[in-house]
Design an enzyme around this catalytic site. Structure first.
Site, PDB file in Angstrom:
ATOM      1  CG  ASP A 232      61.273  13.308  17.792  1.00 14.58           C
ATOM      2  OD1 ASP A 232      60.935  14.158  18.641  1.00 14.58           O
ATOM      3  OD2 ASP A 232      60.576  12.311  17.524  1.00 14.58           O
ATOM      4  N   GLY A 402      56.543  14.550   8.813  1.00 14.66           N
ATOM      5  CA  GLY A 402      55.673  13.731   7.973  1.00 14.66           C
ATOM      6  C   GLY A 402      54.401  14.422   7.545  1.00 14.66           C
TER       7      GLY A 402
END
Length: 491
Positions: A232, A402
């Site tokens: 990721d 995030g």
């Protein structure tokens, strides 16, 4: 072009609908599901079949909104499933936070010194590296025919094609970062059968076409599954909106924070090894020269501890309290091993403060301020060390993921690093995922990372934070002293 991006994190998984076209780039969440460890028989596992089922449901939901043209999967690194000779998963993948690797690194390094491991793989020492997990398997390896990292395992179930995408393979400590091949010699010396290491794939390579029965059962066409930057962070770095030739550092901020630089060649110096930096392969042959920082895990586990006691713990509220708390009143080494496993983080923070002669934070605002100050200090140290190791000046820090939502942390990062922070995009991993898919499926306007990043800059929301000062040098020195004292005690 409509694409399905499966983006799996350690605490949640998402399936995103991505649309890409000239001057257009958008991702929309169509499905989110909780993810995390399942304890069974004293071992922490990932529920791989549930993750697969959730991902497939999400892909079908993407298709309901318009014909899906491709599928890409990215996830966290190091964990894997073992298949037998029939292609059957032997057991659910073990979670990297499981204690089975305790002491395994020291065991392996009696045969293969840490210096040699780094010279070949360029990987930082982490107790849960795939190499150490495989050694911890012991006799179970005899029943295994191949090892598939999490995105490759899901891709195998979708297509029946076996392989290992390169950006994730490079995180295993079984990959030769100089040659771009499996380090089979290291595997053999560690007692790991070479047959377990599947053929390598490039980001953008076709994994295969969705199996007929999978397509029919889920109302999907037989679309291509594309190997994206399946780690990721590799996908997230694709979507870092850096200007061409910019001297930038990046922080991929989530459960973990990955802090580093993008390079053309690995840095395999003894100084880099001593500083515990890692060299992971990125998209288009780049190197992600970075170090893992514990990240928002400590904050999320702190909130979980409070809510588990029945206490109110709203993230927005405690961050607002933290913003008004005394800055740098207490700091901890956020990468210390006691913060790795699940558990009572506030108690561990208090214990770490007492051990270093600091007054432990008491209120929720003070505890959260200690966490974000300590994170910002870790970012400062890592960015500066990375720049020093390669002789490069850093002019801007890009924060993606995030952590972009945590405005206090972004501002403190700018203050601590002494350079502007450009925060965004939040969905960097999903954006990088769909960009690599789109190029593989023929998007002529996305020939390279420069073009991809230009599209991100034109289409995504970004926020700039200017450094506002603070006595970060003193706090940094204080934290360095704590680490040195701890090292002396451990020695």
């Amino acid at each position: 072009m409509r694409l399905a991006a499966v983006d799996l994190g350690a605490s949640s998984g998402r399936v995103m609908a991505g649309t890409v076209g000239p001057g257009h780039l958008q991702v929309d969440e169509v499905r989110r599901f909780p993810n995390g460890a399942v304890r069974a028989g004293g071992t922490l596992y990932w529920d791989a079949r549930r993750i697969y089922r959730e991902a497939l449901t999400g892909i079908a939901q993407v298709h309901e909104g318009g014909t899906v043209a491709g599928i890409g999967i990215d996830s966290w690194a190091v964990d894997y499933g073992l298949l037998d000779v029939r292609g059957v998963l032997l057991s659910d993948p073990v979670h990297y936070r499981d204690s089975r690797t305790d002491g395994i690194a020291q065991q392996v390094q009696r045969t293969i010194p840490a210096r040699e491991l780094f010279a070949v793989t360029g990987l930082q020492e982490l107790p849960f590296n795939t190499l150490y997990q495989l050694v911890a398997e012991g006799e179970r390896l005899a029943a295994a025919e191949t090892m598939l990292l999490i995105p490759d395992l899901l891709g195998y179930w979708l297509t029946r094609s076996i392989g290992a995408e390169r950006t994730n393979a490079s995180t295993t400590q079984l990959y030769d970062v100089r040659t771009g091949t499996w380090a089979t010699g290291l595997a053999e010396r560690a007692g790991i059968p070479v047959r377990l290491l599947p053929p390598l794939r490039e980001p953008g390579e076709l994994v295969g076409t969705l199996r007929t029965e999978v397509a029919q059962e889920n109302g999907l066409p037989q679309v291509p599954v594309i190997a994206v930057g399946s780690h990721d962070t590799a996908s997230a770095v694709v979507a870092v909106p850096a200007e061409p030739a910019a001297n930038f550092a990046y922080i991929s901020s989530g459960t973990w924070s990955l802090v580093g630089l993008e390079l053309e060649e690995p840095v395999l110096s003894e100084a880099a090894r001593d500083a515990n930096f890692t060299n992971e392969t990125g998209v288009d042959g780049t190197i992600r020269f970075l170090r893992n920082v514990m990240g928002l895990w400590v904050l999320s586990e702190t909130l979980r501890t409070w809510t588990g006691r029945g206490e109110r713990a709203n993230l927005t509220e405690v961050l607002a309290e933290a913003a008004h708390a005394v800055p740098l009143a207490a700091v901890v080494d956020i990468n210390a091993p006691e913060f790795l496993p699940p558990g009572d983080m506030p108690a561990r923070i208090a214990a770490a403060c007492r051990k270093t002669g600091q007054r432990p934070p008491e209120t929720k605002g003070e505890i959260v301020r200690c966490i974000v100050d300590s994170l910002a200090l870790a970012y400062r140290s890592t960015v500066r060390q990375a720049a020093d190791l390669v002789g490069r000046k850093v002019d801007v820090v890009h924060v993606v993921g995030g952590g972009v939502h945590n405005e206090l942390l972004c501002q403190l990062t700018a203050d601590a690093c002494g350079v502007p922070v450009l925060a965004g995009p939040v969905e960097a991993a999903a954006l990088g995922n769909v960009l690599v898919q789109a190029r593989a499926l023929g998007a002529a306007d996305l020939p390279d990372l420069t073009a991809m990043r230009a599209l991100v800059r034109r289409t995504q929301s970004l926020k700039r934070y200017e450094p506002a000062g603070g006595d970060w040098a003193t706090a940094d020195a204080r934290l360095a002293r704590f680490r040195d004292e701890r090292a002396e005690v451990n020695a």
